[in-house]
Structure formats: C-alpha cells, structure tokens
Design a protein around this motif. Structure first.
Motif, short mmCIF file in Angstrom:
data_model
loop_
_atom_site.label_atom_id
_atom_site.label_comp_id
_atom_site.label_asym_id
_atom_site.label_seq_id
_atom_site.Cartn_x
_atom_site.Cartn_y
_atom_site.Cartn_z
N GLU A 422 0.83 -1.21 0.00
CA GLU A 422 0.00 0.00 0.00
C GLU A 422 0.87 1.26 0.00
N VAL A 423 1.97 1.21 0.74
CA VAL A 423 2.90 2.34 0.75
C VAL A 423 3.46 2.56 -0.65
N ALA A 424 3.90 1.47 -1.30
CA ALA A 424 4.51 1.57 -2.63
C ALA A 424 3.52 2.14 -3.65
N PHE A 425 2.31 1.63 -3.67
CA PHE A 425 1.33 2.11 -4.64
C PHE A 425 0.88 3.54 -4.32
N TYR A 426 0.88 3.88 -3.05
CA TYR A 426 0.55 5.26 -2.67
C TYR A 426 1.61 6.22 -3.24
N ILE A 427 2.89 5.85 -3.10
CA ILE A 427 3.97 6.68 -3.64
C ILE A 427 3.85 6.80 -5.15
N CYS A 428 3.59 5.68 -5.80
CA CYS A 428 3.46 5.70 -7.26
C CYS A 428 2.27 6.55 -7.70
N ALA A 429 1.17 6.45 -6.99
CA ALA A 429 -0.03 7.22 -7.35
C ALA A 429 0.22 8.71 -7.26
N LEU A 430 1.09 9.13 -6.32
CA LEU A 430 1.40 10.54 -6.19
C LEU A 430 2.39 11.01 -7.26
N ASP A 431 3.07 10.08 -7.88
CA ASP A 431 4.09 10.44 -8.87
C ASP A 431 4.15 9.37 -9.97
N VAL A 432 3.16 9.41 -10.86
CA VAL A 432 3.10 8.41 -11.92
C VAL A 432 4.01 8.86 -13.07
N ARG A 433 5.25 8.46 -12.97
CA ARG A 433 6.22 8.68 -14.04
C ARG A 433 6.83 7.34 -14.44
N VAL A 434 7.56 7.33 -15.54
CA VAL A 434 8.11 6.07 -16.04
C VAL A 434 9.00 5.41 -14.99
N ARG A 435 9.83 6.21 -14.34
CA ARG A 435 10.75 5.64 -13.37
C ARG A 435 9.99 4.98 -12.22
N SER A 436 8.91 5.59 -11.75
CA SER A 436 8.16 4.99 -10.66
C SER A 436 7.44 3.71 -11.12
N THR A 437 7.04 3.65 -12.39
CA THR A 437 6.42 2.41 -12.88
C THR A 437 7.44 1.29 -12.97
N TYR A 438 8.71 1.62 -13.27
CA TYR A 438 9.75 0.59 -13.22
C TYR A 438 9.85 0.00 -11.81
N SER A 439 9.82 0.88 -10.81
CA SER A 439 9.92 0.41 -9.43
C SER A 439 8.73 -0.46 -9.06
N ILE A 440 7.54 -0.06 -9.47
CA ILE A 440 6.34 -0.86 -9.19
C ILE A 440 6.45 -2.23 -9.86
N CYS A 441 6.97 -2.25 -11.07
CA CYS A 441 7.14 -3.53 -11.77
C CYS A 441 8.10 -4.43 -10.99
N GLN A 442 9.19 -3.88 -10.49
CA GLN A 442 10.12 -4.67 -9.70
C GLN A 442 9.47 -5.17 -8.41
N ILE A 443 8.69 -4.31 -7.77
CA ILE A 443 8.04 -4.67 -6.51
C ILE A 443 7.03 -5.79 -6.73
N VAL A 444 6.22 -5.67 -7.76
CA VAL A 444 5.23 -6.71 -8.05
C VAL A 444 5.94 -8.03 -8.39
N SER A 445 7.08 -7.93 -9.09
CA SER A 445 7.86 -9.13 -9.40
C SER A 445 8.36 -9.82 -8.14
N VAL A 446 8.81 -9.02 -7.17
CA VAL A 446 9.29 -9.59 -5.91
C VAL A 446 8.17 -10.35 -5.21
#
Length: 643
Positions: A422-446
């Motif tokens: 929830e913390v990760a997606f909250y951060i991404c929702a506040l800053d939806v840029r390509v770099r943050s989507t890379y991080s979300i992809c890595q997190i979901v992969s983990v």
C-alpha cells in the motif's frame, strides 16, 4: 573508417547510448545488439537482414513519444531510427577519444565522460543464469568480456546524479567559501540546440563557418545529429545519452568562454560555477558579483541560441540547504522506522504484535505527503528513493514469508507485506512517471515470487491487492490524460502498468476493470502507434484464445499500414519499429511474415527464413523473460536526474 562488424564490443553503444532511459519495460536494443554481434546467421537470412539494415537514406524521422514529468507537465522523447543508431555506434568506435577530449575542457562540469568503460567478466561467467533469463550473452573469443550487464559506454565524473552533488563535501566547501548561490536553468535546451554550433565549440566560430565542408569529428557529429532528426539543424533528439554528450561539448565551450569573459576574476578564487548538463549553480560573495556572472552566462548562451528560463532562476543565502535535502532528512526518520519495523517483525514470533506493527506502518505513510507539502518539494524528487527502500524491505519480508513454517506468523507477515505494498502504490499514485512504474514492476515481481512456494491462497490475498491498486492508478491516469497530439505517442507510464499486471498477475488482470477498458481503447485507436501496439499485443498474448479477434485486428491494421507506407520504412522510425516487431511477434504466421518481407523488399524469401529474420530484428521481449534483467540494468544506469 572502422566498422564494428561482428565485434560485440563495437556495437556496445547500442545498449547504453542510443535509446532514452524511459521506454516500455519490454522494449530494448538487446536483441538488436545480439543480432549484429552474432556470426552464426544463415546466408539467406543474412542477405535479407542486410536489406533491412541498408543505409540508403540521407535522413530519418525519429519516433516521438511523450512522458510525464510530474505535476501535469510532460516532455517529448525520441527513438532514433535503428539504422542510424548503427551509424552512431560506428561513430563512437571511430571518435570515442575525440568525444572524451572535447568533454574534458571545463572544470565547471559536474557530469561528463572521462574514459571508456572497461568491460571484463569474472572467471566463470554466469552463462547459465543469463541464458535462463533470456539475456543476450556475447563474449570475446576468450570469454572475458561480458556485455549483458553494461550500464554505460563511458565512465562519468564527478556526479551521475545531481542529488549527489548537493549532498557532497564539495558542495559544503563551496558553502563555506561563498555566501550566495544562484541556480540558472537553460530553457528547452535540447529542443533549441543548433547542430552547427558544435563546430563553433570545437573550433573558432568564424573558422568553422569558413571550413564548414571539412571532414572532421565535429562536422561528422553535426551531420549525424541532423540525419537522426529529419535533417533539422534546430534542435536535437531528446533522450539518448549521445545527445547529452553532443550538448556537453557545446556547454564545455560556453564554460570556457564565460571564464574568459570574467577575467581577470579568477574561477575558484573570486567566484565558482558548477554545471550539471544544462543547470548552472553560481557561487559568489555578494549580489553585484552574482548578477555580473549571471549576465555573462546569459550572453554566452545567447551566442549559441540558448536562453535562461527566468521563471526557474533562484538565489539562496547560505546555508544552501535545499527543501529537497530537508525533506529527505525528515523522511529518513520514516524510512528508518519502516526498516526497523520490517526487521523487527521478521525476527518476532508474536503474530498479534506483527499485525499491530503493520497497522502503525499504514498510518505513518501519511507522513510522506505531509513532509513533502510542508517543504514545498516536488514528490518526483523523492519518489525513486522511497520506492527503492520499500522494494528492499519487501524483498526481505517475502524471503521471511517463504521460509516461515508458522502459520500464524506467516499470516502476520503477509499483513505487513500488504502494508508495504500500500505504501509503494501510494507513492506511485502521487508520482506516476516512467521511473516509478519501473519500481512498481520490480516490486510486483518480488511479491509474485511467493506464488512459487505452494501457498497459492496466501499469495492470492496480495495479488488481489496489487490488482486493485494497479486498476486505481490506471483509472486516475486515464481521466487525467487528454487525447494528445496524434503525431506523438503517449501514456508510457500506463503501458508499463498494464505490462506489469499482465506479466505478473496473469490474464485475469486484463479481463475486467479499468485495465480491460483501457486496453480496449488502445486496441481500437487510430492511427496504430508503435508503443501502444506492442503493449496491447504483449497483454493480449497472455490469453491469445480469448483475445484472438483483437490480435487479428491489430495485426491486419499494422500489415496494411506497412504495405501502404513501404517506401517510408527506411526513413520513418516508427514504421521501421512496427515492421520489425510485426515480424518478431509469435502470433503472426510465417506466411504473413514472408508476404510482408517480399512485398516490401522484393525477392522470394521462404516462410522459415522469414521466421528466422523475425527472430533477429525484434526489439520487444514478447515472452517477458528479460523484464527482471532489464529493470536491473535500469537501476545501474547513470540517469540524468536528481536522484
């Protein structure tokens, strides 16, 4: 002139220098590089590849697309035609020493190449692992060169990221020496650079004009940058590292001219200037001196048709503590709390205690927003750092979940993992840029790794949360995005979120909710754009039976578009990319591939040879096997950014 040929080292700049950092996560030059460096290609296939890669045009049109910069703003990046990317690779091999020489003439520069990256591999390359991931592994004859993890063609000095300078001992020394600092920003630098000005930077301007037809390093670089951008002399393509090096050569000459104009004032004694690409930091002891230096910089920039953005000019008195530094300092307390909390619950044996800690962590996440708001900083300056911290903590937590034999503790740890997600997606929702989507992809992969340990029910709880969170971001972004410019593709951030859901959450993610709605819009959109085409196709291929009609419709539209525009494929980057990945797609029949190649390039290639051609020309990882590897390389790359 030297040509890389089948020498893998010669083509290595294709891995690091010719593409923007911000692209869909399934798109890269790795297969392109591997094909050029390969020596085991059938002669008939090789003949067709030579036609496809023939340099028969004086120019090409880049493929333009838009990415978010945060706060509702966007910028346009470009993919250079792959054939001209090959020319850039050759240019690097022939002129790398000249590039280094011209980029090491100014002591003001904070980011410039200083040497060629030395490549070596430890004895016993991880060949098994790289092949398992589908990574192109190309080595020299003695197997001592490893390119699959190359991050940069050159090594850089002094700081690859601007934030490192702000937090450095050098910055503190400047703060001790000078009482004032002014930050100057060049307006739309890359869009306004006049390509001929590189010859002015390398030689005297009047001499350069007299010798404009002379064959030289600077003249060749000038011509190459024009050829990659529709023969335009006003502006260079934005995104690739080669463009930054082109700009750096020009700015290094401006730096030297500024110092000359300020003489007899002495740099580092009477004043100091630091420049990070096109951002200037001017240090002085009083306001008149600061104003004088700023005026000189502006005048020298104008000679190169470049101008300061006055809206971004900011003067600070010491201590030069930026709002970002203050916010990072305060957020570090939250990060320390998060780290202690995660490590504490991993070692705890009390399930109820772990659940209470998870609840506290959820509540503390609001502090992120409050700190950023109080310090008036853009969240984009902090989100990458925060997401990397969350990813590391989630990795430790998932390892603990996998190894736990206690059902109660495992259940509590899953609760903590949900809090971190929830913390990760909250951060991404506040800053939806390509770099943050890379991080979300890595997190979901983990987190998806938990799906392999047999506890499907436990993983499903987290998968449901991730599906819901991804759909929420997709919904908010589709509302915020306008129709945009037909000539510029967009929504790369959304494409990455769709790819993430499709790859790690499965086909069910694509069949309902906002993800399904948005995919439907993309599939039916006209005209067919390259990045939207590969995104839709990648997602639909997760259930090719269910999406058979959509796939067939998209393939037919692309085939027709390519045949109608066949005379432009070798000049139009987007058409060329569409052509290559139509051929590489696993759902396109051998016959359709054969027909398209014969229609566009003539001849009578066989179906099997057409299939093999497709394996060499693609830029998309259709199976998703290299996503983890590509994201790891993204974390190594010295991106032009704050942090």
């Amino acid at each position: 002139m030297l040509s890389p040929g089948n020498n893998p080292v010669g083509w290595k700049s294709l891995l690091t220098e010719t593409l923007p950092y911000e692209v869909p996560v399934i798109f890269s030059n790795e297969n392109f590089f591997a094909s050029l460096a390969s020596v085991k290609i059938d002669s008939k296939v090789e003949a067709t590849l030579k036609k496809i890669r023939l340099r028969n045009s004086s120019h090409s049109i880049p493929y333009n697309y838009r990415i978010s910069k945060g706060k509702g703003s966007a910028t346009t990046l470009s993919i250079i035609h792959p054939v001209h990317q090959m020319e850039i690779a050759e240019f690097y091999e022939n002129y790398k020493q000249s590039m280094l020489d011209y980029c090491n003439r100014s002591e003001m520069s904070l980011r410039h190449p200083v040497s060629e990256t030395q490549m070596y591999a430890q004895i016993g390359n991880q060949t098994k692992d790289t092949l398992k991931l589908g990574i192109p592994h190309v080595g020299s004859d003695d197997s001592q060169i490893e390119l699959s993890h190359l991050a940069s063609y050159f090594t850089y000095r002094k700081y690859n990221l601007l934030g490192k300078f702000i937090e450095s001992a050098e910055f503190r020394r400047l703060e001790k020496r000078y009482s004032l600092m002014r930050k100057l920003d060049v307006s739309r630098c890359f869009f306004n650079i006049y390509t001929h000005s590189i010859t002015w930077a390398a030689k005297d301007k009047s001499f350069a004009k007299e010798q404009k037809d002379t064959y030289s390093f600077e003249a060749r670089f000038d011509k190459l940058m024009q050829r990659t951008n529709y023969n335009e002399t006003n502006g260079i393509v934005v995104g690739p590292e080669c463009s930054r090096i082109f700009a750096e050569i020009i700015f290094q000459d401006i730096d030297r001219q500024v110092a000359n104009q300020l003489a007899p004032l002495e740099h580092e004694r009477d004043y100091s200037i630091r420049r990070y690409v096109d951002d200037y930091f001017v240090f002085a002891r009083d306001q008149p001196m600061l104003d004088k230096i700023a005026r000189v910089i502006e005048r020298e920039l104008e000679k190169y048709k470049l101008f300061i953005n006055s809206n971004k000019t900011k003067t600070s008195s010491r201590p030069f503590v930026s709002d970002i530094s203050l916010a990072r300092s305060e957020l570090k307390q939250l990060i320390d709390y998060m780290r202690d909390c995660v490590q504490g619950v991993i070692s705890s044996t009390d399930g109820s205690e772990i659940k209470r800690a998870a609840g506290k962590l959820r509540r503390r996440v609001l502090d992120i927003r409050l700190i950023c708001s109080a310090r008036s900083v853009e969240f984009s300056s902090l989100s990458g750092w925060l997401l990397s911290v969350v990813r590391r903590q989630l990795t430790d937590l998932c390892e603990a979940i996998s190894s736990s034999a206690d059902d109660e503790k495992r259940d509590a740890l899953l609760e903590m993992a949900a809090s971190l997600l929830e913390v990760a997606f909250y951060i991404c929702a506040l800053d939806v840029r390509v770099r943050s989507t890379y991080s979300i992809c890595q997190i979901v992969s983990v987190v998806q790794g938990l799906n392999n340990d047999g506890a499907r029910e436990d993983y499903d709880r987290l998968a449901h949360l991730m599906t819901s969170e991804l759909n929420d971001i997709i919904r908010s972004q589709t509302y915020e995005n306008s129709a945009g410019d037909e000539d510029v593709d967009g929504n790369i951030e959304l494409y990455n979120l769709l790819i993430t859901g499709a790859e790690y959450l499965g086909a069910d993610f694509l069949k309902t909710g906002y993800a399904a709605d948005y995919l439907g819009e993309l599939a039916s959109a006209k005209p067919t754009r390259y990045f939207s085409y590969i995104t839709c196709k990648f997602c639909f291929l997760k259930d090719s039976a269910m999406f058979a009609n959509e796939l067939a419709g998209m393939n037919a539209a692309v085939h027709a578009k390519l045949v109608d525009s066949k005379s432009s494929i070798m000049t139009d980057s987007e058409l060329y990319l569409l052509f290559c990945d139509y051929l590489s797609a696993p759902d396109v029949s051998k016959k359709d591939k054969m027909d398209l190649i014969n229609e566009i390039f003539g001849g009578s290639i066989s179906k099997n040879d057409a299939e093999e051609v497709g394996e060499h020309v693609g830029f998309v990882d259709w199976r998703g096997v290299r996503i983890t590897h590509l994201l790891r390389r993204k974390t190594l790359k010295p991106v032009y950014a704050w942090a």
